[in-house]
Design an enzyme around this catalytic site. Structure first.
Site, short mmCIF file in Angstrom:
data_model
loop_
_atom_site.label_atom_id
_atom_site.label_comp_id
_atom_site.label_asym_id
_atom_site.label_seq_id
_atom_site.Cartn_x
_atom_site.Cartn_y
_atom_site.Cartn_z
N ASP A 161 6.92 -9.53 38.94
CA ASP A 161 6.66 -9.68 40.26
C ASP A 161 7.39 -10.78 40.92
O ASP A 161 7.81 -10.37 41.90
CB ASP A 161 5.12 -9.91 40.57
CG ASP A 161 4.73 -10.22 42.05
OD1 ASP A 161 4.88 -9.16 42.62
OD2 ASP A 161 4.16 -11.16 42.57
N ARG A 168 12.29 -7.23 47.30
CA ARG A 168 11.54 -6.72 48.21
C ARG A 168 11.88 -7.22 49.43
O ARG A 168 12.00 -6.76 50.53
CB ARG A 168 9.89 -6.52 48.00
CG ARG A 168 9.81 -5.40 46.74
CD ARG A 168 8.36 -5.30 46.22
NE ARG A 168 7.63 -5.25 47.52
CZ ARG A 168 6.24 -5.82 47.28
NH1 ARG A 168 5.91 -6.61 46.49
NH2 ARG A 168 5.32 -5.68 48.43
N SER A 183 1.76 -5.69 43.15
CA SER A 183 2.36 -7.03 43.08
C SER A 183 1.01 -8.18 43.01
O SER A 183 0.95 -9.07 42.37
CB SER A 183 3.11 -7.42 44.26
OG SER A 183 3.16 -8.78 44.86
N LYS A 187 -0.66 -10.02 39.15
CA LYS A 187 -0.98 -11.42 39.09
C LYS A 187 -2.24 -11.78 38.88
O LYS A 187 -2.55 -12.71 38.25
CB LYS A 187 -0.49 -12.03 40.51
CG LYS A 187 1.12 -12.19 40.70
CD LYS A 187 1.40 -12.79 41.99
CE LYS A 187 1.27 -11.78 43.17
NZ LYS A 187 2.06 -11.95 44.33
#
Ligand code: URA
Length: 434
Positions: A161, A168, A183, A187
């Site tokens: 990520d 991104r 994303s 996490k």
């Protein structure tokens, strides 16, 4: 497998298999696929979207790209929260100590500012000496000791990520439902929380422009969390105007402390109570949302939440004198009023532009290496639906450079649309998905 084939499948609107997604994430994490090919795939995903199965596969692959924490040796049940990003969003600073003060451990890994949205770690670093850097041992020890930790993301947790997000951010591919879901949820799953409350923002200062899009993102994330055995709920909250009055790191910290003491803007407190209450409900501390809201208000009123916040600042090396007296936090050299350019009612605010204006003042980063100026930002005690006379003060700019101050003041005026007609105030919430 060849990356060029995966790019072509997505470019043509096809579906990536579980094996292809796992392969791409594993190879990218180890550095075997170049950024330019991953950028092309991200853009193809952005334009062509992913179905539910692909989104879940992507999330799980990112979550497995690094360590997966198990915190049960130090806390029987851990809750976490995550905001999809907004302007003036200092919610964690107040919610986390409230929930911890109610006896529910909150071990949280937070992020830095991104684009026009601020970051919790940047805000907390307004305290001299405060650090988010810690190993897993310290994270667990502090969680066991005071039930409250606010750490930076480690390189070992969902490392895919970290790499994907940085890419991104500079390839125009942030605002994509599967990429945001992957994303955020990767996490949260890797960080080991038993319950997760998601704060999905919608509006001009958020990645999701419409309530419909925000609800779709929320539903996908809630399904992923629940399927992974974590109790998950998502609140859809408004970002068509900044959250609270303060925008900018030390200014937001002051507002958060004020709120913990029982003050602060009403709209911000209402949001804090909602998020805290869902965290308490999922943790089993209350059986109804009303009961959970009462608990949250109680620990604010009796000072327990403020004490928790104080303990966390001390545990992480921050200057506690600044908690007790926020006027000791860094202050901008120039504080100037922003005046209403005309008589009328605020019809709308371009919240993203207000966030960018704070970045231009130095409250955020334009490039990764920019140093944050913690003192600068705005205090805007005005909201959609408020009426002013021409020349009334609608807020203040806090700056360390007069040219930047003038530019920021003009940007704020530009970001606000006025009406001659009455305008209804905005709701702070658009519902819950659970
Ligand atoms: N927050 C995240 O952690 N990831 C996103 O993609 C958007 C907001």
């Amino acid at each position: 497998m060849r990356m060029v084939d995966l790019i072509a499948i997505k470019r043509d609107g096809g579906e990536l298999s579980t094996a292809e997604i796992n392969w791409f994430i594993t190879e990218y994490t180890t550095g075997s696929i170049p950024d330019y090919q991953v950028s092309a795939l991200l853009m193809a995903i952005y334009l062509r979207d992913m179905n539910r199965r692909e989104t879940v596969d992507l999330t799980m692959a990112i979550a497995r790209s690094g360590d997966q924490l198990d915190l049960h040796d130090v806390a029987p049940f851990v809750v976490d929260k995550h905001s999809s990003g907004g302007v003036g969003d200092k919610t964690t600073l107040v919610v986390q100590p409230i929930v911890a003060a109610c006896g529910v451990p909150v071990g949280k890994m937070s992020g830095r500012g991104l684009g026009s949205s601020g970051g919790t770690l940047d805000k907390m670093e307004s305290f001299t000496g405060w650090s988010c850097q810690m190993g897993l041992d310290q994270f667990k020890a502090q969680l066991a000791d005071i039930g409250l930790v606010l750490a930076g993301q480690t390189a070992k947790l969902a490392p895919a990520d970290g790499k994907l997000y940085a890419l991104r951010d500079v390839t125009g591919t942030v605002a994509s439902t599967p990429l945001i879901a992957g994303s955020i949820m990767s996490k949260k799953l890797a960080a080991g929380a038993d319950a997760i409350v998601l704060d999905v923002k919608v509006g001009s200062g958020a990645f999701m422009p419409t309530v419909e899009a925000a609800k779709e993102l929320a539903q996908i994330m809630v399904n992923i969390g629940n399927d992974a055995g974590r109790k998950t709920a998502a609140l859809i909250s408004d970002m068509n105007q900044p959250l609270g009055n303060a925008i900018g790191n030390a200014l937001e910290v002051k507002e958060a402390i004020d709120t913990l003491h029982g003050g602060g803007p009403q709209q911000f407190w209402a949001h804090v109570v909602d998020i805290s209450a869902y965290m308490l409900l999922l943790a089993g501390k209350a059986t109804t949302i009303e009961e959970a809201k009462e608990l949250a208000s109680e620990v604010r009123e009796n000072g327990a939440a403020f004490q928790k916040f104080r303990e966390m600042v001390v545990a992480q090396g921050g200057d506690v004198r600044q908690v007790d007296d926020p006027s000791l936090l860094s202050q901008a050299r120039y504080v100037e009023p922003i005046l209403a350019p005309r008589t009328g009612t605020i019809a709308s605010m371009d919240t993203g532009e207000i966030g960018w204006s704070a970045v231009h003042l130095g409250a955020g980063r334009l490039v990764k290496t920019d140093k944050i100026d913690h003192a600068v930002g705005f205090v805007l005690p005005c909201a959609v639906g408020d009426s002013f006379k021409e020349g009334d003060e609608i807020g203040t700019v806090h700056a360390n450079d007069m040219d930047k101050l003038e530019k920021a003041r003009a940007e704020i005026i530009e970001a606000i649309v006025w009406s001659d007609e009455p305008v209804a105030p905005l709701p702070h919430s658009y519902g819950v998905i659970d």
